[in-house]
Design an enzyme around this catalytic site. Structure first.
Site, short mmCIF file in Angstrom:
data_model
loop_
_atom_site.label_atom_id
_atom_site.label_comp_id
_atom_site.label_asym_id
_atom_site.label_seq_id
_atom_site.Cartn_x
_atom_site.Cartn_y
_atom_site.Cartn_z
N CYS A 119 0.88 -1.26 0.02
CA CYS A 119 -0.07 -0.01 0.26
C CYS A 119 0.79 1.27 0.02
CB CYS A 119 -0.83 0.18 1.30
SG CYS A 119 -0.07 -0.05 2.77
N CYS A 163 -2.49 -3.21 8.54
CA CYS A 163 -1.97 -2.01 9.12
C CYS A 163 -1.72 -2.12 10.56
CB CYS A 163 -3.30 -0.97 8.81
SG CYS A 163 -4.19 -1.03 7.31
#
Ligand code: FES
Length: 137
Positions: A34, A103
């Site tokens: 990402c 994350c």
């Protein structure tokens, strides 16, 4: 609602944001997929993490998990901070959607990277294999 109230609250009002010019350890980690980057600063005194700051250039979950991770490790002994897994961070936030779990891995890795940096700067021996980054998130 996709995100818990706590995730939204930490995203809107993240704790311990900022730089720390006199940090004892700095960890910077990124996720190749990402492109998000997280930097964690720690101040250590007598084996205790007395202060933490973070800068995250990333998604809302990355910001919320870094914020929660700083809250969880602040005031803790280094050894105890190392025990805080991404799972613990997610639980403290009342969960994250499955596709956002990576994350939280970034937050765990940033904490570890900052501690490793502190160990290296102070010539403290540690088991390098134990702190290898997760292969792929
Ligand atoms: Fe990259 Fe969240 S999407 S850390």
């Amino acid at each position: 609602m996709l995100y818990s109230k706590k995730v939204m609250e930490h995203f809107r009002n993240p704790r311990n944001v900022g730089e720390m010019p006199d940090a004892d350890g700095i960890g910077e980690v990124g996720n190749a997929k990402c492109g998000d980057i997280m930097r964690m600063y720690i101040k250590v005194k007598d084996g205790i993490i007395t202060d933490v700051k973070f800068m995250t250039f990333g998604c809302g979950s990355a910001i919320a998990t870094s914020s929660m991770a700083t809250e969880l490790i602040k005031g803790k002994k280094i050894e105890d901070a190392l025990e805080i897994s991404n799972k613990a961070v997610v639980e403290a936030l009342d969960g994250l959607p499955a596709y956002k779990l990576h994350c939280s891995v970034l937050a765990e890795e940033a904490v570890r990277a900052a501690i490793v940096d502190y160990y290296e700067k102070n010539n403290i021996a540690y088991d390098k294999a134990k702190y290898a980054p997760h292969a792929e998130n």
